[in-house]
Every structure is written in structure tokens, then in C-alpha cells.
Design an enzyme around this catalytic site. Structure first.
Site, mmCIF file in Angstrom:
data_model
loop_
_atom_site.group_PDB
_atom_site.id
_atom_site.type_symbol
_atom_site.label_atom_id
_atom_site.label_comp_id
_atom_site.label_asym_id
_atom_site.label_seq_id
_atom_site.Cartn_x
_atom_site.Cartn_y
_atom_site.Cartn_z
ATOM 1 N N ASP A 135 0.785 -1.251 0.000
ATOM 2 C CA ASP A 135 0.000 0.000 0.000
ATOM 3 C C ASP A 135 0.813 1.295 0.000
ATOM 4 O O ASP A 135 0.285 2.332 -0.360
ATOM 5 C CB ASP A 135 -0.899 0.102 1.258
ATOM 6 C CG ASP A 135 -2.247 -0.546 1.045
ATOM 7 O OD1 ASP A 135 -2.453 -1.080 -0.041
ATOM 8 O OD2 ASP A 135 -3.060 -0.512 1.971
ATOM 9 N N CYS A 161 -15.847 -10.616 -15.346
ATOM 10 C CA CYS A 161 -17.069 -9.924 -14.895
ATOM 11 C C CYS A 161 -18.217 -10.165 -15.883
ATOM 12 O O CYS A 161 -19.379 -10.210 -15.487
ATOM 13 C CB CYS A 161 -16.821 -8.419 -14.773
ATOM 14 S SG CYS A 161 -15.976 -7.959 -13.253
ATOM 15 N N CYS A 220 -22.216 -9.063 -15.842
ATOM 16 C CA CYS A 220 -22.651 -8.788 -14.461
ATOM 17 C C CYS A 220 -22.489 -7.297 -14.133
ATOM 18 O O CYS A 220 -21.522 -6.657 -14.540
ATOM 19 C CB CYS A 220 -21.815 -9.625 -13.494
ATOM 20 S SG CYS A 220 -22.159 -9.293 -11.762
ATOM 21 N N CYS A 262 -22.352 -5.162 -8.612
ATOM 22 C CA CYS A 262 -21.671 -4.209 -7.715
ATOM 23 C C CYS A 262 -22.139 -2.784 -8.006
ATOM 24 O O CYS A 262 -22.343 -1.988 -7.090
ATOM 25 C CB CYS A 262 -20.157 -4.337 -7.839
ATOM 26 S SG CYS A 262 -19.544 -4.206 -9.513
ATOM 27 N N CYS A 290 -24.196 -0.508 -5.132
ATOM 28 C CA CYS A 290 -23.487 0.581 -4.445
ATOM 29 C C CYS A 290 -24.486 1.658 -4.010
ATOM 30 O O CYS A 290 -25.137 2.289 -4.834
ATOM 31 C CB CYS A 290 -22.427 1.188 -5.358
ATOM 32 S SG CYS A 290 -21.631 2.592 -4.560
ATOM 33 N N CYS A 318 -16.363 -0.063 3.603
ATOM 34 C CA CYS A 318 -17.622 -0.569 3.038
ATOM 35 C C CYS A 318 -17.278 -1.817 2.236
ATOM 36 O O CYS A 318 -16.314 -1.833 1.470
ATOM 37 C CB CYS A 318 -18.244 0.495 2.131
ATOM 38 S SG CYS A 318 -19.624 -0.080 1.124
ATOM 39 N N CYS A 330 -19.877 -3.760 -2.368
ATOM 40 C CA CYS A 330 -19.637 -4.169 -3.757
ATOM 41 C C CYS A 330 -18.837 -5.480 -3.836
ATOM 42 O O CYS A 330 -18.759 -6.100 -4.896
ATOM 43 C CB CYS A 330 -18.977 -3.057 -4.564
ATOM 44 S SG CYS A 330 -17.447 -2.451 -3.876
ATOM 45 N N CYS A 337 -20.673 -9.603 -4.940
ATOM 46 C CA CYS A 337 -19.974 -10.170 -6.107
ATOM 47 C C CYS A 337 -20.117 -11.690 -6.131
ATOM 48 O O CYS A 337 -19.778 -12.361 -5.154
ATOM 49 C CB CYS A 337 -18.499 -9.766 -6.059
ATOM 50 S SG CYS A 337 -17.583 -10.417 -7.468
HETATM 51 S S1 SF4 Z 1 -20.208 -7.930 -8.916
HETATM 52 FE FE1 SF4 Z 1 -18.195 -8.856 -9.242
HETATM 53 S S2 SF4 Z 1 -18.414 -10.015 -11.148
HETATM 54 FE FE2 SF4 Z 1 -20.135 -8.599 -11.033
HETATM 55 S S3 SF4 Z 1 -19.431 -6.828 -12.189
HETATM 56 FE FE3 SF4 Z 1 -18.990 -6.443 -10.042
HETATM 57 S S4 SF4 Z 1 -16.905 -7.116 -9.762
HETATM 58 FE FE4 SF4 Z 1 -17.614 -8.008 -11.674
HETATM 59 S S1 SF4 Z 2 -17.005 0.314 -1.307
HETATM 60 FE FE1 SF4 Z 2 -19.215 0.730 -0.995
HETATM 61 S S2 SF4 Z 2 -19.488 2.846 -1.578
HETATM 62 FE FE2 SF4 Z 2 -17.487 2.228 -2.391
HETATM 63 S S3 SF4 Z 2 -17.940 1.532 -4.449
HETATM 64 FE FE3 SF4 Z 2 -18.095 -0.272 -3.161
HETATM 65 S S4 SF4 Z 2 -20.283 -0.385 -2.596
HETATM 66 FE FE4 SF4 Z 2 -19.880 1.670 -3.377
#
Ligand code: SF4
Ligand code: SF4
Length: 361
Positions: A144, A198, A201, A204, A208, A251, A254, A258
Site C-alpha cells: 500500500d 465480470c 454482471c 456491484c 453501491c 464498506c 460491492c 460479487c
Molecule cells: S459484482 Fe463482481 S463479477 Fe459482477 S461486475 Fe462487479 S466485480 Fe464483476
Molecule cells: S465500497 Fe461501498 S461505496 Fe465504495 S464503491 Fe463499493 S459499494 Fe460503493
């Protein structure tokens, strides 16, 4: 097997022995993804994270070009370790008086230390192996903290693809991964980049709550709850607060939604098992936490990054979102807190809870 292939294979064996679940090798070249980085910065998507904008003496963004910042580097060893534990996902838990700390921050040991320790083992083994033939060998390990976008090199090292949620996803393990990289002046045998799985799909993006994934593979940090709860100092924009739900640090949404995390295995590393009280913590505990308790509870934890003030502010936003009238006295009490961002969010929470009370009566 030639010498380059033999050393590459040895590095991967060492990475596995050090406890990494995945290891691959990428060439130290500036890929397409890095070329987009200046645009992302230019669009203001990094928010107040000024370290992302670190520049070299020529004024170029360090993270946009490994060849400028480490011209000696020939290869990048990308390692990943699974930190998932056998606990529910944030979207499976709905106790109104409790908040959510991101999965990665539960661990007993700071992941930077846990990952760096393993990288150092691999680095030492590499030096030992090539010390006679390559006395000038240069290596640098980063978790990081380096001027490098680790996930891009993880992709080119075949560790996983970068999903539409911008996380690295491995087909077998999922995306609960801590990444670390070793830059080396050695020419190693590169792996094949991980293909994007992906497909069509968009889970995510749809899940969000603050629409932070502004387009597939593009995150606007200013809207991301992870950024808001950890990096953002002072006040959080009011229009984003409702979307923050019960998140008090980071968070996971997302990643929770998945499909590649549906059967994510559990880590073998005990240092990533949760500390007492951090899985789904009580909101009143966090909102009223003292400086001493914060130090004791989060010693060596990434949660320190939010600072006590930020964590209490976040807890009050979650209280405002909770609809839990039992928490009304907490918000009322903290209206008089000396910390401006805490008292302001306490007022906001009080108004929200009173509205819920009116609606329910
Ligand atoms: S949920 Fe996972 S598989 Fe679906 S678009 Fe998002 S990152 Fe890709
Ligand atoms: S971490 Fe949470 S707020 Fe950030 S992109 Fe993913 S779902 Fe959205």
C-alpha cells in the site's frame, strides 16, 4: 528449465511457504491501466487523498509510471493473501443498533505488517539464491505504501482481474485479498494476465448505495463510503449520508454482492481473525468511545486511520440511519460534544430519528 524460469519458480514456492495464497510475476512496464491514472486524478476522483497525487521532480504522477519512479525495475512479484473469515457479509446483517466495520479491518494484526513480513521472507530468499550471480540485485517490497498501483500489477501477474468494482478478483478465492508487491531488477518469467470474468454482471454497480462506481471499473472516491468513512476529514456531504447506512469504517457492499465471493474460502492466517467486538459493533459504544478506549481497542489496527473523531462521526451517521429510537438519547447527548463534526452529526442523527418517531406514531 533455464535460470530465469528456475528463479521465478523458486520465488513462487517461497511465497507459498511464506503463507501467500497467490503469487505471480508481471513485467515492470507501464500498462494501459496506468495511463488512465492521470485522467482519474484530473477528474478529482481521488478526493482529498493527496498521497495519490505524489509527483516526481518533473511533475509527473509517480503512480502513473513505474518506469520513471523505479527505472531499474524489470519485474514485479505480486503476492496476495486471503483474509476472509467465517463471518457473515455486511448485507446479511441488519441489527439497527449495530454498525459495520469493513472486513479487512477486523484483523488482530495490521495487515501492512502481516503482509510485509511475508514479502520480506520472499525477498530474503531471492537475495540468497542469486547473491553469487547477481551481486547488484535491487528489490523493494511494498504494501500500500509505495508509488505503485498494486492491483494493476496483480492483474498482469495473473493473480486476478480488476473487477468493475475495481477490486482484484481471483477466480478460485474471490476478492478478499491483501496485496503486496516486490519490485526487482531481475528479469523474471512473466505470467499471463488474468482474464476479465465480470462478463455482463453489474451487481456491484447496482448495489453501491452512493453510486460511487460511476462507470464500470471507475470509482469516484468522493462518493465511496470507504473513502468517506476513512479518509474524509470533517463533515460528510449530507446527500451521501443516508446511503452510508450502517457503515462506520470502510464498506464491503460491492464485494459482498460479487458472485465470485459467494464461495470465498476462509483464511489460514490466524492474524486475520477478528478482534473481539469488531464484527458488527454496537453503535452507542463507538459514538461514545473515549480516546483511551480508542487507543486500546484499535492499537495496530487500520481503524486508527479514521481517527477517533471520524469513527464517532461515522457512528452518529449510522445512528441517524438506524431508525432505532433507543439510540435517540445518544445523539441528544452528543449534540454538545466538543468535536464539531461529532456534534454536527449528532444533531443530524437526532433530526432523522425524531422523523422516524413521528412516522411510526
Ligand atoms: S459484482 Fe463482481 S463479477 Fe459482477 S461486475 Fe462487479 S466485480 Fe464483476
Ligand atoms: S465500497 Fe461501498 S461505496 Fe465504495 S464503491 Fe463499493 S459499494 Fe460503493
Amino acid at each position: 528449465m533455464n535460470e530465469t524460469s528456475a528463479i521465478s519458480a523458486l520465488i513462487k514456492r517461497q511465497a507459498s511457504e511464506a503463507g501467500f495464497d497467490l503469487c505471480g510475476i508481471a513485467p515492470a512496464t507501464d500498462s494501459r491501466e496506468l495511463q488512465y491514472f492521470p485522467e482519474w486524478i484530473e477528474a478529482g476522483h481521488a478526493g482529498e487523498m493527496k498521497y495519490m497525487e505524489a509527483r516526481d521532480e518533473q511533475g509527473s504522477l509517480k503512480r502513473a509510471s513505474l518506469s520513471r519512479v523505479a527505472p531499474w525495475a524489470r519485474s514485479v512479484v505480486a503476492c496476495a493473501i486471503n483474509y476472509n473469515t467465517d463471518h457473515p457479509y455486511s448485507i446479511e446483517v441488519r441489527e439497527p443498533n449495530r454498525g459495520w466495520i469493513s472486513r479487512y479491518a477486523w484483523s488482530r494484526e495490521d495487515y501492512h505488517d502481516a503482509v510485509l513480513r511475508r514479502l520480506k521472507r520472499v525477498e530474503a530468499a531471492l537475495h540468497e539464491t542469486v547473491c553469487d550471480s547477481q551481486p547488484e540485485l535491487i528489490t523493494r517490497s511494498y504494501v500500500d505504501t509505495g508509488p505503485i498501483v498494486e492491483r494493476v500489477f496483480a492483474k498482469y501477474a495473473g493473480v486476478g482481474w480488476i473487477g468493475k468494482n475495481t477490486c482484484v478478483i481471483n477466480q478460485k478465492i474471490g476478492s478478499w485479498l491483501f496485496l503486496g508487491v516486490i519490485l526487482t531488477s531481475l528479469e523474471l518469467t512473466p505470467d499471463v494476465p488474468a482474464p476479465d470474468r465480470c462478463g455482463t454482471c453489474t451487481r456491484c454497480i447496482e448495489a453501491c448505495p452512493t453510486d460511487a462506481i460511476v462507470e464500470p471499473y471507475q470509482l469516484d472516491s468522493n462518493r465511496c463510503i470507504s473513502y468517506l468513512t476513512i479518509e474524509k476529514r470533517g463533515s460528510i456531504p449530507e446527500d451521501l449520508r443516508a446511503g452510508m447506512g450502517h457503515q462506520v469504517f470502510g464498506c464491503d457492499i460491492c464485494q459482498d454482492v460479487c458472485p465470485w465471493n459467494r464461495k470465498a474460502p476462509v483464511t489460514n492466517a490466524p492474524e486475520f481473525f477478528p478482534r473481539e467486538g469488531l464484527v458488527n459493533p454496537a453503535l452507542d459504544w463507538l459514538a461514545e468511545m473515549s480516546a483511551q478506549e480508542f487507543r486500546d481497542t484499535f492499537r495496530g489496527s487500520p481503524v486508527r486511520r479514521a481517527k477517533l473523531s471520524g469513527l464517532r462521526r461515522n457512528a452518529l451517521i449510522a445512528i441517524g440511519n438506524s431508525g432505532e429510537l433507543g439510540l435517540l438519547p445518544v445523539s441528544e447527548k452528543l449534540i454538545f460534544d466538543q468535536d464539531e463534526s461529532v456534534s454536527e452529526c449528532a444533531r443530524w442523527a437526532q433530526v432523522r430519528l425524531q422523523r422516524s418517531k413521528e412516522h411510526s406514531s
